[in-house]
Design a protein around this motif. Structure first.
Motif, short mmCIF file in Angstrom:
data_model
loop_
_atom_site.label_atom_id
_atom_site.label_comp_id
_atom_site.label_asym_id
_atom_site.label_seq_id
_atom_site.Cartn_x
_atom_site.Cartn_y
_atom_site.Cartn_z
N ASN A 71 -2.28 -5.75 -0.56
CA ASN A 71 -2.11 -4.31 -0.72
C ASN A 71 -3.35 -3.70 -1.36
OD1 ASN A 71 0.95 -3.59 -0.08
ND2 ASN A 71 0.87 -5.62 -0.99
N ASP A 72 -3.54 -2.40 -1.13
CA ASP A 72 -4.76 -1.75 -1.59
C ASP A 72 -4.83 -1.67 -3.11
OD1 ASP A 72 -4.07 1.32 -2.42
OD2 ASP A 72 -2.72 0.63 -0.84
N ALA A 73 -6.04 -1.47 -3.61
CA ALA A 73 -6.31 -1.55 -5.04
C ALA A 73 -5.62 -0.47 -5.85
CB ALA A 73 -7.82 -1.51 -5.28
N SER A 74 -5.16 0.59 -5.20
CA SER A 74 -4.48 1.66 -5.93
C SER A 74 -2.96 1.50 -5.91
CB SER A 74 -4.85 3.03 -5.34
OG SER A 74 -4.39 3.14 -4.00
N SER A 75 -2.48 0.45 -5.27
CA SER A 75 -1.03 0.27 -5.13
C SER A 75 -0.44 -0.47 -6.32
CB SER A 75 -0.72 -0.51 -3.84
OG SER A 75 -1.04 -1.88 -4.01
N ASP A 76 0.89 -0.46 -6.38
CA ASP A 76 1.60 -1.16 -7.45
C ASP A 76 1.67 -2.66 -7.20
OD1 ASP A 76 2.14 1.27 -8.69
OD2 ASP A 76 4.06 1.53 -7.64
N PHE A 77 1.26 -3.10 -6.00
CA PHE A 77 1.43 -4.50 -5.63
C PHE A 77 0.12 -5.30 -5.67
CE2 PHE A 77 4.31 -1.78 -3.12
CZ PHE A 77 5.52 -2.16 -3.69
N TRP A 78 -1.00 -4.61 -5.75
CA TRP A 78 -2.31 -5.25 -5.66
C TRP A 78 -2.52 -6.32 -6.73
CZ3 TRP A 78 -6.35 -4.25 -9.35
CH2 TRP A 78 -7.60 -4.81 -9.02
N SER A 79 -2.22 -5.99 -7.96
CA SER A 79 -2.46 -6.92 -9.06
C SER A 79 -1.65 -8.20 -8.89
CB SER A 79 -2.12 -6.25 -10.40
OG SER A 79 -2.41 -7.11 -11.48
N ASP A 80 -0.38 -8.06 -8.52
CA ASP A 80 0.46 -9.25 -8.32
C ASP A 80 0.00 -10.06 -7.12
OD1 ASP A 80 2.03 -8.67 -10.51
OD2 ASP A 80 3.59 -7.65 -9.36
N ASP A 81 -0.47 -9.38 -6.08
CA ASP A 81 -1.01 -10.09 -4.91
C ASP A 81 -2.19 -10.97 -5.33
OD1 ASP A 81 0.81 -8.86 -3.25
OD2 ASP A 81 -0.63 -7.45 -2.38
N CYS A 82 -3.12 -10.39 -6.07
CA CYS A 82 -4.31 -11.13 -6.51
C CYS A 82 -3.93 -12.31 -7.41
CB CYS A 82 -5.28 -10.20 -7.24
SG CYS A 82 -6.04 -8.93 -6.21
N ALA A 83 -3.00 -12.07 -8.32
CA ALA A 83 -2.59 -13.13 -9.24
C ALA A 83 -1.96 -14.30 -8.48
CB ALA A 83 -1.60 -12.56 -10.26
N ALA A 84 -1.14 -13.99 -7.49
CA ALA A 84 -0.50 -15.06 -6.71
C ALA A 84 -1.52 -15.86 -5.93
CB ALA A 84 0.54 -14.46 -5.76
N LEU A 85 -2.51 -15.19 -5.35
CA LEU A 85 -3.47 -15.87 -4.48
C LEU A 85 -4.48 -16.70 -5.27
CD1 LEU A 85 -4.06 -13.20 -1.71
CD2 LEU A 85 -2.63 -15.24 -1.63
N LYS A 86 -4.56 -16.52 -6.56
CA LYS A 86 -5.40 -17.39 -7.39
C LYS A 86 -4.89 -18.82 -7.34
CE LYS A 86 -7.53 -16.28 -11.10
NZ LYS A 86 -7.95 -15.86 -12.45
N LYS A 87 -3.62 -18.99 -6.95
CA LYS A 87 -3.00 -20.31 -6.90
C LYS A 87 -2.85 -20.83 -5.47
CE LYS A 87 -0.22 -18.60 -10.76
NZ LYS A 87 1.15 -18.18 -11.17
N ALA A 88 -3.45 -20.14 -4.52
CA ALA A 88 -3.28 -20.51 -3.11
C ALA A 88 -4.36 -21.49 -2.68
CB ALA A 88 -3.32 -19.26 -2.24
N GLU A 89 -3.99 -22.72 -2.40
CA GLU A 89 -4.96 -23.76 -2.05
C GLU A 89 -5.58 -23.54 -0.68
OE1 GLU A 89 -2.82 -27.40 -2.37
OE2 GLU A 89 -2.45 -27.20 -4.52
N GLY A 90 -4.82 -22.99 0.25
CA GLY A 90 -5.31 -22.85 1.62
C GLY A 90 -5.82 -21.47 1.96
#
Length: 283
Positions: A71-90
């Motif tokens: 989601n875009d950087a101004s959305s309410d979901f962007w921060s959680d998206d980034c945090a989750a993908l820090k743990k994505a191996e693939g």
């Protein structure tokens, strides 16, 4: 037989797969698409974001690889998206929705593991105005054109001419920043897909988004050199070498560069032309 791996720098078909439908992930991976993007943005309703993020992470941590549209950087979901993908191996990289400034790219890169590639999705008037800075952001890997949202944002019609300026801006900014050529938006109607793909290529774009795996093969064919192109390229190079590299006029070196690029593309995409088809014409 496993599909041929194509570098994302030259990938032609980019298949967007709804993150809310994990049953489609395997189908996408087995398709003809050069690159897969799991879409956690527009393809997922707000109430389903959390589960979609969880399913995406589980798939990427089970031996699979893909890009993810966040989601875009101004959305309410962007921060959680980034945090989750820090743990994505693939994780192959991230497509950032509604990229409108270099700071959007920089801030996203700061929240992801070092070196994660960011595909900047430009889909608003502001994004097009800022595309030069977006292209020059250190973490920008490639630029894509979100045609649907751009048309909605600008009230632009369906005529390809209406989007010519925006497409040209993406192409010029990408080239000036030494990025791969940009990725065009999807053509939803399969009957119009060959023409849409040809237009993207004519505009200088080398990739195209799609929303169904059924479109990938048509995009790949349309954005690859044709058999005639490859035959001409081999013939031109052969004739040029046979002449000892003699320059006859100012068009020889540009044509040689074009021929070499076509041959390299054919090799990258695994396209072969029978020796009997190679033509020495055009030199």
């Amino acid at each position: 037989m496993s599909r041929r791996l194509v570098s994302p720098q030259i990938a032609r078909s980019w298949l967007l797969v709804p993150a809310s439908h994990p049953e489609l992930f395997e189908i996408a991976q087995a398709s003809d698409a050069d690159a897969i993007i799991i879409d956690m943005e527009d393809a997922v309703a707000a109430n389903d974001k959390k589960q979609a993020r969880k399913d995406t992470l589980a798939w990427l941590n089970s031996g699979h690889r893909a890009w993810v549209r966040i989601n875009d950087a101004s959305s309410d979901f962007w921060s959680d998206d980034c945090a989750a993908l820090k743990k994505a191996e693939g994780l192959e990289g991230v497509m950032l929705a509604k990229s409108e400034s270099s700071s959007h790219i920089d801030d996203t890169a700061d929240r992801l593991p070092d070196g994660v590639r960011i595909l900047a999705l430009v889909e608003t008037a502001r994004g097009v105005q800022q595309v030069e800075r977006i292209a020059n952001a250190p973490s920008t890997f490639r630029i894509a054109f979100g045609t649907g949202d751009f048309k909605r944002d600008t009230a632009t019609g369906e005529d390809p001419l209406a989007l010519a300026y925006a497409r040209s801006q993406l192409v010029i900014a990408s080239r000036a920043a030494r990025l791969p050529a940009p990725i065009d938006g999807p053509t939803l109607d399969l009957a119009k897909l060959p023409a849409g793909t040809a237009h993207a290529k004519e505009m200088g774009m080398s990739g195209k988004l799609c929303l169904t795996h059924a479109h990938a093969a048509t995009i790949n064919e349309g954005l690859s050199p044709s058999d005639d192109d490859i035959a001409w390229a081999h013939g031109f190079i052969t004739a040029f070498q046979a002449s000892g590299g003699k320059i006859t006029d100012g068009s020889d070196l540009p044509r040689l560069a074009r021929a070499q690029k076509i041959v390299q593309q054919a090799e990258d995409f695994g396209i072969e032309v029978a020796a009997a088809e190679v033509s020495h014409s055009g030199y």
